[in-house]
Write an enzyme that holds these catalytic residues in place. Sequence first.
Site, PDB file in Angstrom:
ATOM      1  N   SER A 102       0.834  -1.193   0.000  1.00  0.00           N
ATOM      2  CA  SER A 102       0.000   0.000   0.000  1.00  0.00           C
ATOM      3  C   SER A 102       0.876   1.253   0.000  1.00  0.00           C
ATOM      4  O   SER A 102       1.587   1.504  -0.968  1.00  0.00           O
ATOM      5  CB  SER A 102      -0.960  -0.041   1.191  1.00  0.00           C
ATOM      6  OG  SER A 102      -1.982   0.911   1.077  1.00  0.00           O
ATOM      7  N   ASP A 116      -9.134  -4.668  -5.964  1.00  0.00           N
ATOM      8  CA  ASP A 116      -8.767  -3.789  -4.847  1.00  0.00           C
ATOM      9  C   ASP A 116      -9.832  -2.705  -4.671  1.00  0.00           C
ATOM     10  O   ASP A 116     -10.141  -1.972  -5.607  1.00  0.00           O
ATOM     11  CB  ASP A 116      -7.410  -3.146  -5.142  1.00  0.00           C
ATOM     12  CG  ASP A 116      -6.806  -2.443  -3.933  1.00  0.00           C
ATOM     13  OD1 ASP A 116      -7.567  -2.057  -3.034  1.00  0.00           O
ATOM     14  OD2 ASP A 116      -5.572  -2.286  -3.902  1.00  0.00           O
ATOM     15  N   HIS A 166      -7.579  -5.402  -1.421  1.00  0.00           N
ATOM     16  CA  HIS A 166      -6.354  -4.730  -0.992  1.00  0.00           C
ATOM     17  C   HIS A 166      -5.446  -5.672  -0.197  1.00  0.00           C
ATOM     18  O   HIS A 166      -4.222  -5.596  -0.299  1.00  0.00           O
ATOM     19  CB  HIS A 166      -6.715  -3.509  -0.150  1.00  0.00           C
ATOM     20  CG  HIS A 166      -5.585  -2.562   0.046  1.00  0.00           C
ATOM     21  ND1 HIS A 166      -4.906  -1.972  -1.006  1.00  0.00           N
ATOM     22  CD2 HIS A 166      -4.996  -2.085   1.170  1.00  0.00           C
ATOM     23  CE1 HIS A 166      -3.957  -1.185  -0.535  1.00  0.00           C
ATOM     24  NE2 HIS A 166      -3.983  -1.227   0.780  1.00  0.00           N
TER      25      HIS A 166
END
Length: 812
Positions: free
Chosen positions: A678, A751, A785
């Site tokens: 991330s 995601d 994610h």
Amino acid sequence: MQHKLSLKTFVSAVILILWMTPITSTAQDTFMMPPAEVAALVDAPSAPSLQISRDNSFMLLLHSPGRPSIEDVAQPELRLAGTRINPRTNGPSRAGYVNRITIKDAQTLQERDVTGLPENPVIQNVSLSPDSRHIAFTLTRTNHIELWITDVASGQARRLGDVRINNTWAGSPLDWSPDSQFLLARTIPANRGAAPEQPIAPTGPIIQEATGAPAPARTFQDLLANPHDEALFDYYFTSEITRVALNGSTTRFAEPAIYSRTAFSPDGRFLLVGRVVRPYSYTVPGSRFPNVTDVRNMRGEVVAVITEQPLLDNIPIAPNSTFEGRRSITWRNDAPSTLFFVEAQDGGDSRNQVEFRDIAYLLDAPFTGEPVELARLQHRYAGIAWANNGLAFINETWRATRTSRTWHVQPGTPSAEPRLIFDLNFEDRYGNPGSPEFIRNEFGQNVMHLSPDGTEIFMTGIGASPEGNRPFLRAMHLETLEMRELWRSASPYFETVVNIVDAGATRIITRRESVNEPPNFFERNLADDSERTLTSFPHPTPELIDVPSEFVQFERADGLTLTGQLLLPVGYDAERDGRLPLVIWAYPREFASAAAAGQVSDSPYRFNSISFWGPHFLVTQGYAVLANAAMPIVAPAPDIEPNESFIEQLTLNAEAGIDFVVDRGIADRNRVAIGGHSYGAFMTANLLAHTDLFKAGIARSGAYNRSLTPFGFQAEPRNIWEARDTYIRMSPFFYAHQIKTPILFIHGDADNNSGTFPMQSERMFAAVRGTGGTARLVMLPHESHGYRARESLMHMLWETIEWLDTYVKNAE
């Protein structure tokens, strides 16, 4: 003669190049498996989670199954108004679940499993009744969700009522009545009919309109996009509120609607209800749709409408901004039926200068009179903790100054002058005095735990210090505010308070771990300093118990203290084995001051869990690992945002980490990799674009072009039009031509995290490839994610090892 391109010309050229550059597709590869010792980490059993009954007589051990298969993750899914649901079950599509419940007696420690469950149950929303006699939960079948209940005394489970649960909205669909005699459940309306069908042809264009008022919004995903989405949202999210008695009889309590919340008053006479209403939006998620909050009696009749919140599509992005009108509407926990709420006095816009930002109010039943003012706050309301008529703690916060204040107010005498209890810098971990512990009152509600004589309040905290975190239990005198330490975690353990068992806080339940001992639960008697073991969860990977792990501190060039966890292969000897390839794994964080950024935020006594999700598994492959490496980004001056020196400080941090492990005689400076997930992936791409410190990078589920997140990202408070150069300078996408170090991009193709669209990795890969760099793009099917499927996790590990072995370990 050199020609200098303007920023506008440069950006336009990059976008044109990428528009013309195809993304090379390869045939769908099969999932690969990492080495057996790494695969074992994915398959290692996880310890059960624990719930303690309200009367402290027993504990629930909630056991989870192993990793789901890709077939499980690939089940049907609808993405509506920011929420992902399984249309077959009318429940969440990606939530974890429990497949076994164990009841453990707190005195004898005898265990017994709940019986009567179907084979391979999918259990969610586990909820203990206020009287601790029953356990309610939902059980997901192939095409619906059922309500089940377990009698604690017998341990026998059974289905409760012939209802089908609607579990689409966030939060539990179940509410126990305060007297434990029935549940209110959100259920699928009777005779709902078939789901709306996708029309063959649209009835017209999709139109959105701006009317001149600012309406900034973060880059939300899974939003409604057309009238058919709206119809599906209505269909799947609409539920009835059904009253379900313990004998299984059912009665409709409230009409079909999209219910966003339900909460009993402490005395059980009223129900606070929130429901979503039209008009919907295509730019913000369902949590910002118009919402009506009302109070109902136990016949389901509306007693009073508390607020009619409009569509929240124009909340400023500035930190501490909110919306106008009544918000944070809750019950006062220490009173039978009194509402609490807050109203902004600055229009909800933190940029407006006013004397007071918020006013907190109380409103007694029957909720039709004028609310009574409880407190005026100079900063933004941040929570309240109740105790009694003479005591509640109300909190306010302000990001610009990192201020956090706590005030003593008197709910029974609202006109009494508030008394300041704490005035803190919330970045100052060392100065954190802790927060109140809670106990159940006569209504079964959480209130602050006071000493039996009412003069002290029990406080727990993480106990940050230069030596590491040392959690504590303290008693704070309510008049003098002096702290009396009752207990503190001591080496070689990291131990936290989970629950206070008795009124005087002489018996506590703690969760304890050490470097080689996994977390387990204990009961401590502070009066005689004795303890009792409550659980004995085994080491999940005993074959790796000897992995050397060290909590390390080092300095970057400007003197700022940094920390990390240094792990080495089992049996490593520097003289015999020589220098190792090194992998640094990190996640940047912003700070207003160097003093706060340099504080230690972990403990040297945390369990050495060899994670497959972080970089820890690489020690099994012959790498040194610097995990959780500190990457602080500090504001250069009080009136300057930290991101103005983002690249420079990333570089300082990375250089310090490398120098430390190299100077220890462990790492080979010419064989170092950087990685992160991330925002850590964003960091990785930036370091490869602006430095030549590394041989390779691993970038998972990142965002690389900040022009695609124009209304803020991470802790950046400005929009792109206010800080255009900063947005561009921080975007590695615009420096992809400088990335010549091999970089591996991994991303879930589903995601849904704000800002990290899968397109971010696809476009970044195209940019690196199009400008002659070395890169690989791995898109994991059906993954969000964070990756869940066993096959996806195995493949992620295989890709990582192959990439690092090729470009780092075996690099010349």
